[in-house]
Design a protein around this motif. Sequence first.
Motif, PDB file in Angstrom:
ATOM      1  N   PHE A 284       0.650  -1.106  -0.061  1.00 39.97           N
ATOM      2  CA  PHE A 284      -0.239  -0.239  -0.052  1.00 39.97           C
ATOM      3  C   PHE A 284       0.809   1.140   0.078  1.00 39.97           C
ATOM      4  N   ASP A 362      -4.112  -4.262   9.640  1.00 44.11           N
ATOM      5  CA  ASP A 362      -4.356  -3.546   8.443  1.00 44.11           C
ATOM      6  C   ASP A 362      -3.088  -2.825   8.189  1.00 44.11           C
ATOM      7  N   ASP A 363      -2.461  -2.939   6.863  1.00 45.60           N
ATOM      8  CA  ASP A 363      -1.244  -2.427   6.627  1.00 45.60           C
ATOM      9  C   ASP A 363      -1.574  -0.949   6.549  1.00 45.60           C
ATOM     10  N   ARG A 364      -2.668  -0.487   6.362  1.00 48.25           N
ATOM     11  CA  ARG A 364      -2.957   1.036   6.418  1.00 48.25           C
ATOM     12  C   ARG A 364      -2.724   1.533   7.751  1.00 48.25           C
ATOM     13  N   ARG A 458      -6.026  -6.171  -0.004  1.00 47.53           N
ATOM     14  CA  ARG A 458      -4.583  -5.713  -0.569  1.00 47.53           C
ATOM     15  C   ARG A 458      -4.048  -5.114   0.515  1.00 47.53           C
ATOM     16  N   SER A 459      -4.461  -4.649   1.641  1.00 46.36           N
ATOM     17  CA  SER A 459      -3.944  -4.088   2.884  1.00 46.36           C
ATOM     18  C   SER A 459      -4.170  -5.182   4.160  1.00 46.36           C
ATOM     19  N   GLU A 481      -8.807   4.444   3.813  1.00 51.17           N
ATOM     20  CA  GLU A 481      -7.926   4.349   2.550  1.00 51.17           C
ATOM     21  C   GLU A 481      -7.424   5.665   2.290  1.00 51.17           C
TER      22      GLU A 481
END
Length: 540
Positions: A284, A362-364, A458-459, A481
Amino acid sequence: MIFKQMKKFSIAAMASIALLGGCNEAEFLRENPKDAIYAENLFVDYTGFRMAVNALLDFPRQERADMIQSAELGTVWKIGVDNGWANTELSWTRGLSRYSVDLNPEMQLINRDTEGRDGLFLILYRAISSANTIISRAENAAVDWQGASPQQAEANKNVIVAHARLIRAWAYRHLALTFGAVPLNTEEINGLTYRNDWQRNSVEEIQAQILEDLTFAEAHLPEHSTDVLVLPRAVAQHYLAELHLWMGNPALAEEAALRVAQNPNYALITERYGVRRQEPGVPFMDQFHQGNVLPSQGNTEALWVFPNSDVIDYLGARANSMRRSWTPNYSAYAPYTPENGGRGIGRLAITAWAFSIYEPQDDRFSEFAVRKAYTGYDGETIETTMAPEDMAINNNRWASTRKWDWTYTDPDLWNATHSFNDQPYLRLAETYLLLAEAQLALGKTADAATWINRVRQRSNASPIGAGEVTLDFILDERSRELITEEHRRETLVRTGTLVERTRRYNPIASNIQDFHTLLPIPRYVIDANTGRRMDQNPGY
């Protein structure tokens, strides 16, 4: 390559300085008549029009610059909402963040400052005035469009006009979502056509013009572009999807969004790539790192990017204020270094609620995306905070996004005020969320969940089911996002949720009232419109 592009941009900006100065500071929407002499020399062939368009593309970049005060111009849309507040309060941030008496028609950010620099309202009208000039002059039959055939000449003309109409639509979108009814003008203004009797056209009339402009842009912009000075039709399609949602046409919104989502030239970044792929990180965040941002550098998610140059005093470079605006001033306990992300002054901040809605995995929300600690002067780790009880002004340990981390490679410049990094402006992930919003309105919740899950998975966020798709969930997902990227105020105004969600999630802005959905028309504009009374928005 980017230096060549920026040199091209700088030449255009210099050559078209009269065009960009379209609005006379003394009178609303008035152009300086002497510009016409220069315009006659510029608008003679495709090369001249291309220079004018390159300069026109600087207007959107101004959103992220200190155009009038010491924070990004886009502050207007990013604080006083559910996910944004002012950590450092000056009168203009306090008014927007707290809905205090400082939010009024004289507020410098939207009106003008004490040095006579125009605020947001007239900056947007300068963009419109410049676009109108390009569109008008393109109809001159004597223009040499430099095509090898009549068909190529016509195509060259249309791509120029498409860019101008796209930027005009971009500006009117901002104006109508921010101020409501505003004057509508699509004609070139010069010394002979100057007016001081403007009236406010309805939002519906503005929407109709935006629709016409975006439809033309979609038809004539290229299918895809890796040239940062040539916008692809996906930008127009993205805005068409949003516009149709705003106008209450979800079926048309779905169609427009699908034209972007199904374009094989675009894809979410789901794997590590580029300059830091061998370093710890997450997919990300790779799209925000310098050297990865441009489509030519492997960024398949970017629909529209702002290129830049980190060469000091390079003509055409537009200093951006994103890091400076969103990163706190941590210098009391940690040095300005690349590891710490560069210098900030913390004008703007993310709310505690916005941090709280991420899942832990969550990667974010990872340490690669959120600044959870700084390295102090003695190498110690100094943690930041995002607790609701710590959400108070001048908190220089408040957590922040790392999307805008950047500084020079030269240690002597690590304390530099502004950034000159490339930045994504529109991303495919947002188009997916517009598509999901349209499908929700059509009752296609399973389809909506599919597109939302592409963004979430994707995250490494947990997938959701069709029964979990609601407008509130989509708005939450947009925050997760697009935090600090999105024009959040405009999204909430468009969806009719600004007041309710801001009161629920942002205690700093609890004073928000229904009339705050629209910001005040600048006093300077009303006073200059001497030929006709221009009414102020209610409540101001």
